[in-house]
Design an enzyme around this catalytic site. Sequence first.
Site: not given
Ligand code: IPT
Length: 954
Positions: A415, A485
């Site tokens: 990010e 993720e």
């Molecule tokens: C994503 C992040 O990469 C991760 O670090 C964490 O914040 C996760 O979301 C949520 O728990 S970013 C996503 C919100 C676009």
Amino acid sequence: MSFRTTTAVDYVEDVAPGRGALPPRAWYASSDAISHSLNGTWRFRLSPTADAEDDSFAEPGHEAAGWAEVTVPGHWVLQGHGSPAYTNHLYPFPVDPPHVPTGNPTGDHLRHFDLPAGWPAGGEAVVRFDGVESCARVWLNGTELGEFKGSRLPHEFAVGHLLKPAGNVLAVRVHQWSSGSYLEDQDQWWLPGIFRDVTLLHRPADSVRDFFVHASYDHVSGEGTLRVDSDVAGRVTVPELDIDVATGEPVTVAVEPWTAETPRLYDGVLATGGERVPLRVGFRTVALEDGLIKVNGTPVLFRGVNRHEWHPERGRALDPETMREDVLLMKRHNLNAVRTSHYPPHPAFLDLCDEYGLWVVDECDLETHGFVEQGWRDNPVDDDRWTPALLDRAARMVERDKNHPSVIIWSLGNEAGTGRGLTAMAEWIHGRDGARLVHYEGDIGCRDTDVYSRMYAFHDEVERIGRGLDGGTRKRRELPFILCEYGHAMGNGPGGLADYQRLFEAHDRLQGGFVWEWIDHGIKHPRLGFAYGGDFGEELHDGNFVCDGLVFPDRRPSPGLIEYKKVVEPVRIEGDGPAGTVRVTNAHDFADLSTLAFEWSYQVDGETVGTGPLSVPPLMPGESADVKLPEPPEDRRGRGETRWTVRAVLARDTGWAERGHEVAWAQLPVTERVLPTPGAALRPTVDAGLVRLGPAAFDARTGALRSIGGIDVTAPRLDVWRAPTDNDNGAPWQSDVRYGLLWRKLGLHRTQHRLDGVEAGDEALTVRTRVAPAASDLALRTVYRWTADGTRVRLTVSVTPEGDWKVPLPRLGIRFGLPSADRVTWFGGGPGEAYPDTGSASRVGRWHSRVDDLQTPYVRPQENGARADVRWAELGGLRVEGDPEFWFTARRWTSEQLDAADHLTDLIPGGTVWVNLDHGQMGIGSQSCGPGVLPRYRLRARPATFSFVFSETG
Ligand code: IPT
């Protein structure tokens, strides 16, 4: 007239990575060069600003009078000095790069030490810092060594010329905020301190400095090629392979390859004139071929997880046992991959990944997410002034970790938007290490990267990508896809994992993903149990968004991990129960099934009446075999509900689990359950304000149940409310409806129950009601019909929605109270909780628990603990049988109390055990950061009828 006086701390806001440190190199533990740990108790002084104190503390002889003490590795904010603070992506300071606030907590650290016995006189030495957040300036014996940023990266300084046999003093000034903070905006607690090891390493003359182990595997010839490049020439030996070659010289021999499933390591030694360095060589070749990530010629499927480093008391200062526990837990739960979100982990963690076998996406310590708030203006990754800092970070990661076979992908960071700096990092990494792939999710066109990666993409989009229908740049269309993720494990959930897995397994291009995330970052707190954002009075915070892991802060597996383990099990067991046949498929990428033993068991009404081994051939990956089950054991008790359970367990002890550890399982129903049938219906009688019907007594005026036999009950009534889960509430940026909020807006937590009629008829007591929230014309007409024979009373609930229900219901069932209940026995899904889209791991059986143990301790209390497919349950002297099966929940507080609680310590058991028997539950989904509940798991408001038969257990 204007002037500045604080030039002494200008380095804090300098975008440069630092000054004085040695070039980055491989991280290793020498066999023979002496080293000395400087971990332990350090003297400590906290100042409110970077320049509050001058640097005289670094002078030898400084008294440090009145200083406190802290433990290194550690974070001072977790040791009673200041407080931790949590934000997801918002910078907790004004965004004006590279400037940081004047209020900049600064911790001066002092460590006095003598050289240990045996430390050679003279010679070189370095002091190594494995991790300091976020900026440090270092002195030894009063001489300044330099300063550095890059919190989760190692920094070394040459100190040989400064060391004395005794009375050395290492002084480290650590600033919480620096220009580096702009590059470290990961979603986690801000935790300053020297949080990884500090080590003094002797460097003998002609010792190894840096080396690069290249160990590839040719899957066609079965040979591995080893070449160890070293900037100090020496010899490389691997006795088991009869290898003895000069550094820089390649050698090819027949080997067993390294994979995450078969982590074959060969012990070797790199010897130079002055030092011997142990090598653990894993031969493997990573390649992008046919649009797929292949290792040793075979495409891999990531069953991965994102791992932040976390310990509920020590923060990111992890001890070796905790790292090992993470790896063992991952292996035991069928995970095969880790993304080191969002920074290189403690190097010992990677040793464990090599040893036990986990694919690693090693991610650089880089995130600039907070710039999204200003449309990414001034983003450091798109500003050439910052590029040296970015390249420094890339190099410190790659050089440190390049000798780990487990690391197969380098990730530029997380990010951080887009920009030239990222391209420069990717180019540098590709140039330095052409034998691994480069990942960065933010590179949506895959200009700099080797894999198309996304986070939280919805199932339908993932399916389109799998089918190659997603378009995008030409380069991207040719690349494999991973979800770096997905499955946001915040609170109850994630739901929908099985639906992702089906897609991954159906489309080659989809090479799996990494669930977000491994562990809840709750901080152990004397009053709150586990604290989360806001609990330390932070000005800005993101609440419990920091608790979104598959394991609780104390590493107890949450139901999400149990679910994930089942969903990704590397052996598929299907079959036909009545026919007595099983089909076993080896879903590993590399390993055959010779390490597993199979066994069958046979259950009648949930009780095992027979068990035995099942012979399954040692299938190769991708192969299936049909296996015949034995004749079912005789069921001496007549007709009942029967099923096979087939399990695959470890045949032998492994490094990560013992023989008998379960890897995969399935249940195959044989005969169906016999539904409860009532005896001859009795007639209700009215007497002294009570209606009596079989064992039950009701209030004659309201029709409310009062007792069953000798058990007083708080009358059952319709219940549609559940304490919204984090996934019900969703995340603010979600564009889809967020049902948790809508439910509350509609008033489903405050429905009123209007009594429309009580009729004691010939063979039933019928109570008619209308259940509806104030201010709404939406309602659920609810009829309770009670019938009984001599010992059992049956409640049939009929629900008819009125009005235009566009919203699914949280739950649909009844709730009643029991004056006391402790032990519960049930026949149905267990042992753990399940919801419509999180129930893969729920297996039908006879289960026992205490009411307290039915609760899932989500750090922020919310709906939890339902058991699925329950045929009957017994508690508090009462037996309930369902027609059809039901969801069973019991707790010592109401849903309303659960809803009102912020921490587990807010939940105070009352005098009543509240029991929910649900005909339906809404799915869970992953909307706290991903897709909501898939349509097929939503609980629509529509006419429904369901019954429960109550009796005393006697
Ligand atoms: C994503 C992040 O990469 C991760 O670090 C964490 O914040 C996760 O979301 C949520 O728990 S970013 C996503 C919100 C676009």
